[in-house]
Structures are given as C-alpha cells and as structure tokens.
Design an enzyme around this catalytic site. Structure first.
Site, PDB file in Angstrom:
ATOM      1  N   GLY A 186      -5.871   7.598  -2.603  1.00 28.78           N
ATOM      2  CA  GLY A 186      -4.542   8.101  -2.941  1.00 28.78           C
ATOM      3  C   GLY A 186      -4.225   9.454  -2.348  1.00 28.78           C
ATOM      4  N   HIS A 217       7.566  -7.020  -2.036  1.00 29.34           N
ATOM      5  CA  HIS A 217       7.363  -6.406  -0.715  1.00 29.34           C
ATOM      6  C   HIS A 217       8.366  -6.972   0.291  1.00 29.34           C
ATOM      7  CE1 HIS A 217       3.835  -4.571  -2.320  1.00 29.34           C
ATOM      8  NE2 HIS A 217       3.104  -5.661  -2.338  1.00 29.34           N
ATOM      9  N   PHE A 232      -3.531   9.781 -10.334  1.00 28.99           N
ATOM     10  CA  PHE A 232      -4.352   8.835  -9.579  1.00 28.99           C
ATOM     11  C   PHE A 232      -5.741   8.708 -10.203  1.00 28.99           C
ATOM     12  CE2 PHE A 232      -6.967   7.209  -6.188  1.00 28.99           C
ATOM     13  CZ  PHE A 232      -6.159   6.227  -5.642  1.00 28.99           C
ATOM     14  N   LYS A 277       0.809  -1.231   0.000  1.00 22.63           N
ATOM     15  CA  LYS A 277       0.000   0.000   0.000  1.00 22.63           C
ATOM     16  C   LYS A 277       0.836   1.272   0.000  1.00 22.63           C
ATOM     17  CE  LYS A 277      -3.560  -0.460  -0.475  1.00 22.63           C
ATOM     18  NZ  LYS A 277      -4.117  -0.691  -1.841  1.00 22.63           N
TER      19      LYS A 277
END
EC number: 2.8.2.n2
Length: 303
Positions: free
Chosen positions: A261, A118, A239, A65
């Site tokens: 966002g 990640h 975005f 995220k």
C-alpha cells in the site's frame, strides 16, 4: 466485512479454478476487453444488461489494484456508523463477477447495496445512470498500480504467474491483462468525473489524509457523522489495520490484496526505458485532461 463466508467462498472457488489455468488461457475477450475466466463469463455480461440499479446503490468503480477493497471497507464502516447494521455481502461485491443468476438474487438484497466494479463507464448497466446511483471512482497512479498488479499475480500461489516483471509490463502496456488497459479505463472515465452523482477519489490523497478523505466520502453519500466517528473509522481503515485483519476478511488471498500500500513502490521495479514508455503513454492519453490533472502524475510518477 460482514458475511465473510460468502466473500471468501467466492475467492476460494476462483483460486481453485486458477490452479488448473495456464496464463495463456486465463482470459476471454468480451466487447474488446480481456477478463479472467476464473471470475467472469460472457453469460454474466449478457445478463448484466438486465441489472436494475436503485437510487440508493453505492457504486465503487476502479481499475484493478487501485484501492477498491479499501474503499469497500470504508463505505461498509460508514453504513454501520449511521445504521448500526453490519453490511452483509450475500454475493461477491464485484458486479461483473459471478454467475448469470446473481442479478436476480440481488433484487432481494436490502438497501443500500455496495456495487464494486472494474468496468469502463460505457460498459456499466444503464440503470445505474437512469436511477442516479452514487458513484465513487477510485484512481491510483499508474506506476504503483502496475507494480501492485504484478505482485498480485506473482505472489498469490494459485494465480498464474508472469515469467518476469518485464513480461508483465509488456502485456500491461498492450492492455493484455485482466480488465484491459489502465489508460483505456482512464480515458473512458475522464469525461464523466464531474457529474452530480460522481465523486473522484485519489488513492494517494487518502494515504496522505485518511480522515479528510473519509469525511468527503461520507458527505458525498449523505451520511452525517461526528468528528469522533470519522476518526474511529479512520483508525480502523489504515492500511496496517486492514492488513492485520485481511485473512479474516478476505481469506487466503487477504495478505496479498493488502501487500504494501505504499506510494512510490514503482521505483523498486521500473527501469529507465519502462519509465519513459509509461510517461509517454500518460502524455499521449491524459495530458491536458481533467483526470490527468487530478492524478498529480508529476508528483507521484516522476523524479
């Protein structure tokens, strides 16, 4: 995102698995870090050690995220601008997700390959460093990251939900969420952000001046684009533009990946005690560090 079907197919399979999975059974632990059983397996992690990186691979490293899908799109557009070839995704682009045979299949993929991850720095395959692949490391302020992560869990219908924001926050601060603790990830990467083949990107900087950020990424990757090309990619990468296309690019999960966002959305959920707890955690883990300064915590997480 070129081969939408493969990308969406993997997401749909993961969501299908999630339907039958209770939150308490969502994670398995590998080398001390929790991962979602719907996306990762211990067999895949064992096979990851054999992955052979190339010098022209492009690695996108981030905690969940923090904007990895955004950067993935930008890098794909940069590749298209210089090669006139749409970047294909024959596999789900997160390196540690998928079956243990994927690394064998990836040997046949054309260069450059985009490898999202990640993982902590010290969990990545050694060939990435040995072969000097380019690494973009994306960070976002921890409070907005936490809120975005919570909404992703609780808004996507097929993903196990937390009972409340308070419950999620407790688990996050203990590192008992997918891919573990934000702060452990940050500490692990902190010492490696100034390497020759590493470029630090701050989510908030991109929000403030997208064109400038895209230009810096292009230069780091050795792509020489005109101002007009940079501007075109910038318009396509806002975005709002990505959210409008999200169902086509990411399937049913798209609108949830590109929810708001916004910078500062944390103020809608964080209570005073939670604020203090995260401020203390930041101070304990990152105060006085190179990354701590780069995150501009006082600007984005206080006041």
């Amino acid at each position: 995102m070129a081969d939408k079907s493969k990308f969406i197919e993997y997401i749909d399979e993961a969501l299908e698995k999630s339907k039958e999975t209770a939150l308490s059974h969502l994670f398995f632990t590998y080398q001390g870090i929790p991962y979602p059983i719907t996306m990762c397996t211990s067999e895949t992690f064992q096979a990851l050690d054999t992955f052979e990186a190339r010098h022209d691979d492009i690695v996108l490293a981030s905690y969940p995220k923090c904007g990895s899908n955004w950067i993935l799109h930008i890098v794909s557009e940069l590749i298209y601008a210089v090669s006139k070839k749409k970047y294909e995704y024959p596999e789900f682009p997160v390196l540690e997700c998928g079956d243990s045979e994927k690394y064998q299949r990836m040997k046949g993929f054309p260069s450059p390959r985009i490898l999202a991850t990640h993982l902590h720095y010290d969990k990545l395959p050694g060939s990435i460093f040995k072969n000097k692949a380019k690494i973009l490391v994306i960070f976002r302020n921890p409070k907005d990251t936490a809120v975005s992560f919570f909404h992703f869990h609780n808004d996507v219908p097929d993903i196990p939900s937390y009972g409340s924001w308070d419950e999620f926050f407790r688990q996050l601060m203990k590192g008992q969420v997918s891919w573990g603790s934000y702060f452990d990830f940050a500490i692990n990467w902190n010492k490696h952000l100034d390497g020759d083949n590493v470029k630090f990107i701050l989510y908030e900087d991109l929000k403030e001046n997208l064109a400038a950020g895209i230009k810096q990424i292009a230069e780091f990757l050795g792509f020489f684009l005109t101002g007009e090309q940079i501007q075109t990619i910038s318009v396509q990468s806002t975005f709002q533009a990505m959210r409008a296309k999200s169902q086509d690019t990411h399937g049913a999960v798209g609108p949830f990946l590109f929810r708001k966002g916004e910078v500062g959305d944390w103020k809608n959920l964080f209570g005073e005690i939670q604020n203090q707890e995260m401020d203390e955690k930041f101070k304990e883990c990152l105060a006085g560090t190179s990354l701590g300064a780069k995150l501009k915590y006082e600007s984005y997480c206080q006041g």
